[in-house]
Design an enzyme around this catalytic site. Structure first.
Site, PDB file in Angstrom:
ATOM      1  CG  ASP A  29      53.012  47.233  25.793  1.00  0.00           C
ATOM      2  OD1 ASP A  29      52.265  47.927  25.073  1.00  0.00           O
ATOM      3  OD2 ASP A  29      52.641  46.181  26.348  1.00  0.00           O
ATOM      4  CB  THR A  32      53.742  52.886  24.894  1.00  0.00           C
ATOM      5  OG1 THR A  32      53.270  52.421  23.628  1.00  0.00           O
ATOM      6  CG2 THR A  32      52.674  53.736  25.543  1.00  0.00           C
ATOM      7  CG  ASP A  65      52.124  58.520  20.402  1.00  0.00           C
ATOM      8  OD1 ASP A  65      51.569  57.532  20.926  1.00  0.00           O
ATOM      9  OD2 ASP A  65      51.494  59.427  19.837  1.00  0.00           O
ATOM     10  CG  ASP A  68      53.258  53.279  19.848  1.00  0.00           C
ATOM     11  OD1 ASP A  68      52.864  53.729  18.761  1.00  0.00           O
ATOM     12  OD2 ASP A  68      52.809  53.664  20.945  1.00  0.00           O
ATOM     13  N   GLY A  69      52.987  51.929  16.920  1.00  0.00           N
ATOM     14  CA  GLY A  69      51.991  51.283  16.070  1.00  0.00           C
ATOM     15  C   GLY A  69      52.620  50.536  14.908  1.00  0.00           C
ATOM     16  CG  ASP A  86      49.554  54.394  21.920  1.00  0.00           C
ATOM     17  OD1 ASP A  86      50.671  54.838  22.207  1.00  0.00           O
ATOM     18  OD2 ASP A  86      48.892  54.836  20.964  1.00  0.00           O
ATOM     19  CG  ASP A  90      48.785  58.833  23.057  1.00  0.00           C
ATOM     20  OD1 ASP A  90      50.023  58.763  23.214  1.00  0.00           O
ATOM     21  OD2 ASP A  90      48.199  58.369  22.064  1.00  0.00           O
TER      22      ASP A  90
END
Length: 228
Positions: A29, A32, A65, A68-69, A86, A90
């Site tokens: 987070d 993000t 971006d 973060d995954g 997320d 976006d």
């Protein structure tokens, strides 16, 4: 299009970075939110005509971006709430970038051109809604010529070559519209299968899978006869 083709190679490439970030106190987070803040800076820079600075910030906004995954997987914190957050960020970032471009047009070009990035943002929101609604119905709606990755790449090219910014936005509008039509057709066709028929198809698929598992288990547990 790019998401389906390059998602797995990109995930493999950033996996070690996610493992490294796990040693920090950062959370997915945090990344993000950082991406959102950089995206706000990019929109403001573009709005004031600092297109090269805006380009650099758009690229920087894409890094959190992207990571973060990977961090969520490395820390085992992947969740529906994180994915929702997320995805929402976006959409906000995309709207801010196109709003910054519209602001730039209002100050430096024909004010009527403000409608161009607005139209791109509107069509982008439609294809995002199509995917979200389809998935809520249990139907896959991914794919198309102009998904988010393609939109960001196109915007970056337009910022790098100012003379191409307006033609690229027109191209984005056309391709985004085509994508909306593609997704509509895909979901419409998938939804044409009646629930009873879909249940029968799923039952047959489940039975075939059960038979394959049973055959594999029999081979694994089979004990060959000894020669007398």
């Amino acid at each position: 299009m790019f998401d389906g083709t390059f998602r797995k190679p990109v995930d493999r490439a950033v996996k070690p970075i996610g493992a490294f970030l796990r040693k920090t106190k950062l959370t997915p987070d945090h990344l993000t939110i950082l991406g959102l803040l950089v995206g706000v800076g990019a929109a403001v820079a573009i709005g004031f005509g600092r297109l090269w600075l805006g380009l650099a910030l758009v690229i920087l906004a894409g890094l959190p971006d992207l990571l973060d995954g990977a961090l969520a997987k490395a820390t085992g914190t992947s969740s529906q709430r994180g994915a929702f957050f997320d995805s929402t960020v976006d959409r906000v970032t995309d709207s801010l970038l196109l709003g910054g471009i519209g602001w730039h047009f209002a100050l430096t070009e024909d004010p009527r051109l403000v409608l161009l990035p607005f139209a791109v943002a509107s069509m982008s929101s439609i294809i995002s809604y199509q995917r979200a609604k389809a998935e809520s119905l249990g139907i896959d709606a991914k794919g198309g010529l102009m998904e988010r990755a393609e939109r960001i790449i196109a915007i970056c090219i337009g910022l790098a070559f100012n003379v191409l910014l307006i033609p690229i936005l027109w191209l984005m509008l056309v391709l985004t519209t085509i994508t909306a039509v593609q997704r509509f057709a895909k979901v419409w066709k998938a939804a044409d299968v009646a629930p009873v028929t879909a249940a029968k198809i799923e039952m047959r698929r489940s039975r075939r899978q059960s038979r394959r598992v049973a055959r594999t288990e029999r081979r694994r547990t089979h004990v060959p006869r000894r020669k007398q």
